[in-house]
Each structure stands twice: as structure tokens, then as C-alpha cells.
Design an enzyme around this catalytic site. Structure first.
Site, PDB file in Angstrom:
ATOM      1  N   MET A 274       0.907  -1.168  -0.028  1.00  0.00           N
ATOM      2  CA  MET A 274       0.226  -0.096  -0.001  1.00  0.00           C
ATOM      3  C   MET A 274       0.852   1.186  -0.166  1.00  0.00           C
ATOM      4  SD  MET A 274      -3.288  -0.858   0.003  1.00  0.00           S
ATOM      5  CE  MET A 274      -4.129   0.452   0.251  1.00  0.00           C
ATOM      6  N   ARG A 275       2.211   1.142   0.225  1.00  0.00           N
ATOM      7  CA  ARG A 275       3.042   2.265   0.086  1.00  0.00           C
ATOM      8  C   ARG A 275       3.151   3.127  -1.164  1.00  0.00           C
ATOM      9  NH1 ARG A 275       7.521   0.254   1.978  1.00  0.00           N
ATOM     10  NH2 ARG A 275       7.252   0.847   3.963  1.00  0.00           N
ATOM     11  N   ALA A 276       2.700   2.603  -2.241  1.00  0.00           N
ATOM     12  CA  ALA A 276       2.457   3.550  -3.609  1.00  0.00           C
ATOM     13  C   ALA A 276       1.263   4.218  -3.517  1.00  0.00           C
ATOM     14  CB  ALA A 276       2.436   2.355  -4.774  1.00  0.00           C
TER      15      ALA A 276
END
Length: 691
Positions: A274-276
Site C-alpha cells: 500500500m505504500r504506492a
């Protein structure tokens, strides 16, 4: 203090400047990774950014740059209470590639800790970079143990130093900026994902722009102060705009429709985790603030995707970075919500609709005109869509040309088969090479196996050995208190065992006997699999090929596995089989590399069916003598047997015996039977030593 090259004087490189400015506006974006060929002013642009950042308020006398408004309660120099405060310029701290672990995380005064029982801590570069910029030039060459500390600090926002029962923790939140040349090797995926944005840079091919670059650089070198003064007005204007954007940033609204577009884009490009999504949201918000707007638009999302996703959608090290811009536009259009000011034609100051630029381009300006120092990007060739091959399209299948037709009976290059996971091939014994993940070695990190007197500065204390060395001398030294009287001669260095990276030199048979298209595709797929393994284990790789009348060094030893994969893909086949020439060329390469890097042990991987039909009047005998040269040098060797057909001559096995190595078939390379290969290599060599 040396004068920096002005940021606004940098010619071109709009994507790079935009990415750096977005991080200046919102440090939570997560930093920038700058990828590009050598000599493209990557470092110049990054170093110039520091002069644009606002001053930092700090607690007076705090070595860890605590914020007076919210001091770190666990600061080693605290508690601060209501002490005096001040301000200092934002720091850019450079981490050298060859830095020691103590230089990065800090060092403890071991003698004082043992004698007085106090935590005497000398801060390192992570402490100096807190609330500033940590810049790593050639970040892809950074040692693994330093990368581990960077990852921990980036994830936790703090640095923890644990040394023989003494523990120190301090805040370490910084903007991570790295530059790298992809030809010298790739980054570990974990560190790659820690960079918020990535930018590809290349030297301009426009003569007028190149002339301007040279003119400005020479003027700066002749008189740095005068050159900086000429650009002082533009620098001040850009600095003011950054400050204004920071004030707008808390008021920017990130609507649900825009969030849906961000999530849909990340899902469409199959990024991990989910970092993107989070980075895209922060970058889009910073883009809106930079343009002076208080609402994020679809165009902001598009710009953010072009900067935040290219390095996250790579599925393996051989995929080219980049995004399919048509796919991006289709995704954004499909999930487009009702936005009152979303103009599909942003005008001449906007980035365009699926324009030719390969990165972010110029952000929407909201009618303010272009930012100081941000020029229009020069036209470039369109990016290649993901999932397509970098190599030219293969010619249609046709009957193979007879030997001797064309140059040495050469056939067109064959596409490599699908790579697969292999098990480890390692060099026997205990080495002292660079940290990696292949063979056993004495390293700076790993499990402790013994103690020794330090050579030079102490880096890893062996506490029990130090105490044992100091204990017999306590009465003679007049010990009277509880502390142990320790002298420098008592200190003992911990000997640790971990893993090293090796030089994996591939010697690939590209002769006519290997030229069947399906067979050569399988061979290339096997070598590609071993290259992928070498990338993951932080090895250097080299590629020697032999066919026709001789052998050539297709790729000198390098850390760039991508380059090796590209050479392999382009490899044509045909002609006779000068096996001895390939082995002799490999012997010359390894001899030179032993002089350049004596601590890095080699692993020779010969990919052949064992035939020898060229290179001299007695090709088989010449090949055997060349193989025994490698055995005499103690080079660990593996022969990948590519012989096909119902009748096998066992020639590759004979070659492996001459090399004092092990032979493994293509089928065994991908099967569980390979698990015993390393053990077989070690046993075979032990038997030969005993004989």
C-alpha cells in the site's frame, strides 16, 4: 563553505527538479531516487536543493536537532524542558559508499562504558541528517549492512544502537535522496520501495542545450561566487514559492473521487503493498500546493503516478522501469469523478495528455505561469510499454543456415526461455569478500565465531574476550572501585561469519552445436535464471562467449545484472566450438580480477554440451589443458550440461572433472536435485585435494 551550483541554473531535467521540489514542499513524500547515466549532473541538482530549504528551529545545544515545539522525550541529550532554542540552515548530509557502520549510526566510547558504566555516545550521520536531507551518491553500491540500518531508520523514524548491552535511541527522520547509474547494478527491492519518487535522467541530445550546459558549468568553475550572485534573484523567488506552497499544503483537499483514481491506478499496475497509494496521495497533494491550488485534480494524480510508480511496478530486475501512459490515461478516465475544474486540455503550461515526456513534466500552474527555473521539457522518444521486449522483434522461424554461410555460419539471436528459481551455488571455504548472500565469509555482520586483536579502529567489541584480557591485570593497575580498568591493549575485535558476494563468470557456448532454437532458448533461460539469482545475492557477474574462431568477453565483470541479461538476449549462435578459447579467455579475465579485487572469490559457470571442434589441431586436448589451469588456480566451477538427444556422450562430465568441479544438467538446474550440488562441489574438491 563551498558555493553550491544554483538550483535554478540547472539546464533541463524538469522531471528531476520537479521531484526534488515536491519533496521540499512536503518531505513526507518520501525522497527521490535519481537513475541515469554518468555525467548527467544528478549530484549537482541534488546538492543544489539544500540551499532552497527553509531554516530549521532546533533546541540549543542538542546534538540531535530536536524541535523546540515537540522535543523528543527519548533524546540522549534530553530532557530539554523549556531550554533556549535557535535556528540553523537545513542540512544535507552525504553518506559515502565506503562509510563504516559506526560512522552511519554513531559510536560508543567502549572504554568509558566499561570503566564508568555510562552511555558515552558519539552521534553518526543519521543523527546529523535528522530533519534534513540524507544524500547517498551511488546508492546501489552501498553495503548491505548499511542498507539495513537505513531501512530501519526510514521505517521507524529513529535509529537504535545496540552494542554489547548498551542501548541508545534517537530520532532520525530525514529526506532520503539517492543517485545511481543502473549500469553498475540495481538496488535491493526493500530499499527501492523506500524512495517515494523516482526519476530517469539522460543527457540532452539537443546541441543547443548541451552548449548551454557547458557554458554555465565553465562560468561557475571560473567564479562560483559571481555565478551564484547572477542567479540569486531566481533562487530567492523559488525559495519563496516553496515557503508559500508549504503554507497552502495543510489546506489542500484530497477528495474521494481522487482517492479512488489513486487506488485504481495502483491496482491496475499491480504494485506491491500500500505504500504506492500513500506516496501517490502525498505527491498529488504536494503538486496541488505547488500550483497554489487547494484541491487535487486528476492531472495531479497522473503526474504523481508518473513519478511514484515506475520503480514499484517492476516484476523482476530485468524489466525496464516506466509506465504505459496509455494504460494510465485509460485508468484515470474510467474512474474519473465529477471535478468542477478538471480541464482535459491543460494548455501550454501543463504536462499534456499522454505527452512524450517519460516522467512527471511541469505541474499544473493554476494560471500563475511557469515556476522560476522550470523550463519546458525537450521532446523525447515515447517510452516502451511494459511487458514488451527490449530486444528487437525476432525474425520468423526459418530453416537454419548451413555452417559457413554468413559470418561463421551465424544465426539470429534466439529469445530466452522463461526464467525459473534456482538453488544456491556457492564457493567452498571461508572468504573475506564484500558482503553479499552467496558464500560463507568473515564479515562485519553475522554470527560471532571468535575474537582477535583489532587491526586499526575497533568496530565490533567482543565483550567477554575483552573482560578476560583485562581481568588478570586489575591488581597491577591499582583497581579500587567497581569499574573495570580497561586499556586499549585489552580490547578484542569480534570475528563474525556471514555471507559474501562472489564474481560469477559465465562461459557460454554459442556455437552451431547449440543453435537449435528451442534448445538455445532453454539454455538462455537457464543462464537468465542464474543471473537473477546473482542479482539477489549481490554478486558481480561477467559473460564470456565462444563460437566460430574464438571467444570474446561479451560483458566485463560488473554489478549490473541488467547489462548481462541484455547481452545474453542479443547473443547470436553458429560456427565451430572453440571450447579451449572460451576457457582461456575466462582464465585471463579471472587473473585480472584477482589483481583488482583479490578478496572477491570467483565461481566459474560453464554452459556447454562439452563438444570441442575448434581452436587448434587437438581441440579436445586443448580444452582439457585449459580446464586444468582453472583447477590449478583453485577456482570453484560448475558445468551446466546442455547435451540433448537420446545418446549422451558425457563430454560435459569430462570437462567438469578437468575443472575439478561439478556437472549438472539443465533439468537438474531447475529440480530439487540441485540442492545437493553445493555439497557435491565441496566433496569433489575435497577428494581431489586428498588425492
Amino acid at each position: 563553505m563551498s558555493t553550491r551550483f544554483p538550483f535554478t541554473a540547472v539546464v533541463g531535467m524538469d522531471d528531476l527538479r520537479l521531484a526534488l521540489l515536491l519533496n521540499a514542499v512536503s518531505p513526507s513524500v518520501g525522497g527521490v531516487l535519481v537513475r541515469g547515466e554518468k555525467g548527467t549532473a544528478k549530484s549537482t541538482a541534488v546538492r543544489a536543493l539544500a540551499g532552497l530549504l527553509p531554516e530549521v528551529a532546533v533546541v540549543a545545544g542538542c546534538r540531535f536537532s530536536c524541535d523546540p515545539a515537540a522535543p523528543d522525550p527519548g533524546c540522549p541529550d534530553g530532557p530539554h524542558g523549556d531550554g533556549a532554542s535557535g535556528a540553523r540552515p537545513a542540512r544535507m548530509v552525504e553518506l559515502p559508499v565506503g562509510a563504516s557502520e559506526d560512522r552511519l549510526v554513531g559510536a560508543l566510547d567502549i572504554e568509558k562504558a566499561l570503566a564508568e558504566g555510562v552511555k558515552a555516545f558519539e552521534p553518526g550521520l543519521l543523527a546529523a541528517a535528522h530533519r534534513g536531507i540524507l544524500y547517498v551518491d551511488e546508492v546501489n553500491l552501498l553495503s548491505d549492512h548499511l542498507i539495513d540500518h537505513l531501512l530501519d531508520a526510514a521505517a521507524m523514524g529513529a535509529s537504535h544502537v545496540e552494542r554489547e548491552g548498551v542501548s541508545v535511541r534517537h530520532a532520525a527522520r530525514f529526506l532520503l535522496v539517492g543517485t545511481m547509474n543502473p549500469e553498475e547494478g540495481e538496488l535491493r527491492p526493500q530499499l527501492l520501495d523506500r524512495f517515494g519518487l523516482t526519476v530517469e535522467v539522460a543527457a540532452s541530445r539537443v546541441p543547443e542545450e548541451r552548449v548551454e550546459v557547458v557554458r554555465r558549468r565553465l562560468a561557475f568553475e571560473d567564479d562560483p561566487a559571481a555565478f551564484a550572485a547572477r542567479w540569486a534573484g531566481e533562487e530567492a523567488a523559488l525559495r519563496a514559492r516553496i515557503a508559500a506552497a508549504r503554507e497552502v499544503l495543510p489546506r489542500v483537499v484530497l477528495g474521494d473521487a481522487v482517492l479512488l483514481q489513486i487506488a485504481a491506478t495502483c491496482a491496475a499496475f499491480e504494485v506491491d503493498g500500500m505504500r504506492a497509494d500513500i506516496v501517490m496521495a502525498r505527491a498529488a497533494t504536494a503538486l496541488a500546493a505547488w500550483a497554489g491550488r487547494e484541491e487535487v485534480t486528476s492531472e495531479d494524480v497522473r503526474q504523481a503516478a508518473l513519478l511514484a510508480l515506475p520503480h514499484r511496478r517492476r516484476r523482476n530486475p530485468f524489466d525496464a522501469p516506466g509506465l504505459d501512459q496509455d494504460k494510465l490515461d485509460e485508468t484515470l478516465e474510467r474512474f474519473k469523478g465529477e471535478e468542477p475544474d478538471d480541464d482535459p486540455d491543460p494548455g501550454p503550461d501543463g504536462p499534456g495528455d499522454g505527452g512524450p515526456s517519460g516522467g512527471g513534466g511541469v505541474p499544473p500552474q493554476g494560471g500563475e505561469g511557469p515556476a522560476p527555473g522550470i523550463d519546458g521539457a525537450p521532446e523525447q522518444a515515447p517510452e516502451q510499454a511494459p511487458g514488451t521486449d527490449a530486444a528487437p522483434e525476432q525474425a520468423p522461424e526459418r530453416a537454419p543456415a548451413p555452417q559457413g554461410s554468413g559470418p561463421a555460419g551465424e544465426r539470429a539471436a534466439v529469445k530466452a526461455g522463461e526464467p525459473f528459481r534456482t538453488k544456491v551455488l556457492s564457493v567452498p571455504g571461508l572468504g573475506d569478500g564484500a558482503a553479499g548472500r552467496r558464500s560463507r565469509a568473515r564479515t562485519q555482520s553475522g554470527r560471532t565465531t571468535g575474537a582477535t586483536r583489532p587491526r586499526g579502529a575497533l568496530t565490533k567489541l567482543h565483550l567477554s574476550a575483552t573482560v578476560r584480557a583485562a581481568a588478570p591485570h586489575q591488581r597491577a593497575r591499582g583497581r579500587s572501585g567497581a569499574g573495570l580498568v580497561v586499556r586499549r591493549d585489552d580490547l578484542r575485535q569480534a570475528v563474525r561469519e556471514g555471507r559474501e558476494g562472489n564474481l560469477v563468470l559465465f562461459v557460454v557456448d554459442a556455437s552451431g552445436s547449440m543453435a537449435a532454437r528451442r534448445r538455445m532458448g532453454a539454455v538462455k533461460g537457464a543462464v537468465l535464471s542464474l543471473l537473477l539469482d546473482a542479482y539477489q545475492r549481490r554478486d558481480k557477474v561477467g559473460l564470456v562467449t565462444f563460437r566460430g574462431r574464438g571467444a570474446e568477453l561479451a560483458l566485463p565483470p560488473t554489478s549490473s545484472v541488467d547489462a548481462a541479461a541484455a547481452r545474453l538476449e542479443e547473443l547470436p549462435t553458429g560456427g565451430r566450438t572453440p571450447l579451449s578459447a572460451g576457457l582461456l579467455k575466462a582464465h585471463d579475465v579471472l587473473r585480472v580480477e584477482r589483481l583488482r579485487d583479490p578478496s572477491r572469490r570467483p565461481l566459474l559457470v560453464v554452459v556447454t554440451d562439452g563438444r570441442a571442434t575448434g581452436g587448434g589441431p587437438d581441440p579436445v586436448g586443448l580444452a582439457a589443458r585449459a580446464a586444468r589451469l582453472h583447477a590449478a588456480d583453485g577456482t570453484a566451477s560448475v558445468v551446466v550440461d546442455c547435451e540433448a538427444g537420446p545418446v549422451r556422450l558425457g563430454l560435459a562430465g569430462n570437462l567438469a572433472r578437468d575443472l575439478a568441479g561439478t556437472a549438472v544438467t539443465l533439468d537438474e538446474l531447475r529440480a530439487d536435485a540441485l540442492a545437493g550440488l553445493v555439497r557435491d562441489v565441496q566433496v569433489d574438491r575435497s577428494i581431489r585435494r586428498a588425492a
